[in-house]
Scaffold this motif. Structure first.
Motif, PDB file in Angstrom:
ATOM      1  N   VAL A  39       0.744  -1.310  -0.234  1.00 14.81           N
ATOM      2  CA  VAL A  39       0.428  -0.274  -0.304  1.00 14.81           C
ATOM      3  C   VAL A  39       1.018   1.731  -0.198  1.00 14.81           C
ATOM      4  O   VAL A  39       0.735   2.345  -0.549  1.00 14.81           O
ATOM      5  N   ASP A  40       1.982   0.466   0.923  1.00 14.00           N
ATOM      6  CA  ASP A  40       2.747   2.416   0.169  1.00 14.00           C
ATOM      7  C   ASP A  40       3.884   2.440  -0.530  1.00 14.00           C
ATOM      8  O   ASP A  40       3.810   3.602  -0.742  1.00 14.00           O
ATOM      9  N   TYR A  43       1.151   3.817  -2.686  1.00 17.50           N
ATOM     10  CA  TYR A  43       0.973   5.523  -2.580  1.00 17.50           C
ATOM     11  C   TYR A  43       2.215   6.614  -2.130  1.00 17.50           C
ATOM     12  O   TYR A  43       2.057   7.757  -3.766  1.00 17.50           O
ATOM     13  N   SER A  44       3.151   5.812  -2.883  1.00 14.75           N
ATOM     14  CA  SER A  44       4.785   6.940  -3.389  1.00 14.75           C
ATOM     15  C   SER A  44       4.509   7.318  -4.764  1.00 14.75           C
ATOM     16  O   SER A  44       4.994   8.121  -4.822  1.00 14.75           O
ATOM     17  N   VAL A  47       2.158   9.721  -5.328  1.00 16.80           N
ATOM     18  CA  VAL A  47       1.692  10.891  -4.820  1.00 16.80           C
ATOM     19  C   VAL A  47       2.651  11.773  -4.647  1.00 16.80           C
ATOM     20  O   VAL A  47       3.006  12.850  -4.939  1.00 16.80           O
ATOM     21  N   LYS A  65       7.284  11.139   6.673  1.00 16.25           N
ATOM     22  CA  LYS A  65       6.905  12.040   5.332  1.00 16.25           C
ATOM     23  C   LYS A  65       6.835  13.225   5.182  1.00 16.25           C
ATOM     24  O   LYS A  65       7.747  14.130   4.183  1.00 16.25           O
TER      25      LYS A  65
END
Length: 334
Positions: A39-40, A43-44, A47, A65
């Motif tokens: 997921v991370d 997401y990275s 984003v 972050k």
């Protein structure tokens, strides 16, 4: 919307196999849950505009972050190129023949355009045992061949190279004996990135040394080469990383040379060479230079219109967990 488009471009150009290989490597190194990491990573990518290899090499699994915002990303890099480099000047760097016409004085070696005819090629070959033949537009070490002249029929060789569109012939670079210690089969180049600032100053952002694998004649990362960030004095103080094996090395896996403490000869002169070359073409203000170190000093090999933002930010080179975005910003503004 731009970030979404960039995400899908990177996702489509990537490989699910490599994505999950990197996911497994991060899991093994960090001990974090695979689903959380998956997921991370997505997401990275969405984003922050980084790729799955960036996630691994930037050490995003270990930082929050605030520190992630200190990293120069793919999107940042593209934006910087668009601000600093004018599209009509791209061929000067992308076409090796045009590069020789603009930066020939900084190459400090003999070269010839085979399109000038056989007689020019014949004159170029006099007194040489070897040379490098190159396709004018090629990347990642492809379209390049080392040619041995002993026993060769020059007319036949000339025609073979022309048929392969290898129109550029360059005198072989003989690197400094110290650089041979890293890997004596390839010329181990220094990647020096400069920005011609808003004030007209040629600022160095970073310098890397690239090291051949010992299994071919080039040091390109895409061909199995390795790299590490150099100190401000041109010394190796960090482990060396190989994209192909996704591994760090403290000594060369092929010849056993211990990297830490190695000092690049003529490093200051190499920086000055690139800073001078950076002022030659004001339409190109953000350039990644490849420099070879010879017994007589540094020489330019080529320039790159899209300098890397990623290799210099490998987390093993930055124990504080921070990226180099501030260095890029400073170089542009000062």
């Amino acid at each position: 919307m731009d970030k979404v488009k960039a995400f899908f471009r990177r996702a489509c150009s990537g490989s699910f196999k490599r994505f999950f290989r990197n996911l497994e490597l991060v899991h093994q190194q960090s001990g974090k849950n695979r689903i959380v990491l998956f997921v991370d990573m997505v997401y990275s990518m969405l984003v922050h505009g980084i790729g799955y290899l960036d996630y691994l090499t930037f050490g995003f699994a270990y930082i929050g972050k605030e520190k992630r915002r200190t990293f120069m990303t793919y999107n940042d890099n593209i934006a910087l190129v668009r601000r600093m480099n004018q599209r009509e000047a791209y061929p000067i760097l992308n076409d090796k023949l045009l590069f020789t016409k603009t930066y020939g004085a900084y190459m400090k070696r003999d070269f010839v355009d085979l399109q000038d005819g056989f007689e020019a090629f014949e004159t170029f070959c006099q007194g040489k045992e070897t040379f490098f033949a190159k396709q004018p537009v090629s990347f990642g070490g492809t379209g390049v061949a080392k040619v041995h002249l002993e026993g060769r029929d020059l007319a036949q060789l000339y025609q073979e190279l022309v048929d392969k569109k290898m129109f550029l012939a360059e005198q072989t670079i003989h690197q400094h004996p110290e650089m041979d210690k890293l890997c004596d089969r390839s010329v181990n180049t220094i990647r020096i990135v400069t920005i011609l600032s808003n004030l007209g100053n040629a600022n160095v952002v970073y310098a890397l040394v690239r090291i051949g694998s010992g299994q071919n004649d080039v040091d390109n990362i895409s061909s199995g080469g390795m790299y590490t960030l150099l100190s401000d004095e041109g010394t190796i103080t960090m482990p060396v990383f190989c994209d192909k094996t996704v591994s760090y090395y403290t000594q060369h896996p092929f010849n056993g040379f211990v990297f830490e403490g190695f000092q690049v000869p003529y490093f200051k002169e190499a920086l000055e060479l690139c800073q001078a070359a950076a002022k030659e073409e004001p339409r190109l203000r953000y350039i990644g230079w490849d420099v070879a170190i010879t017994p007589d000093g540094p020489v330019l090999v080529e320039g790159n219109n899209l300098p890397g933002y990623d290799m210099c930010q490998n987390h093993r080179f930055h124990p504080n967990g921070e990226g180099m975005k501030s260095e890029f910003v400073w170089a542009e503004e000062n």
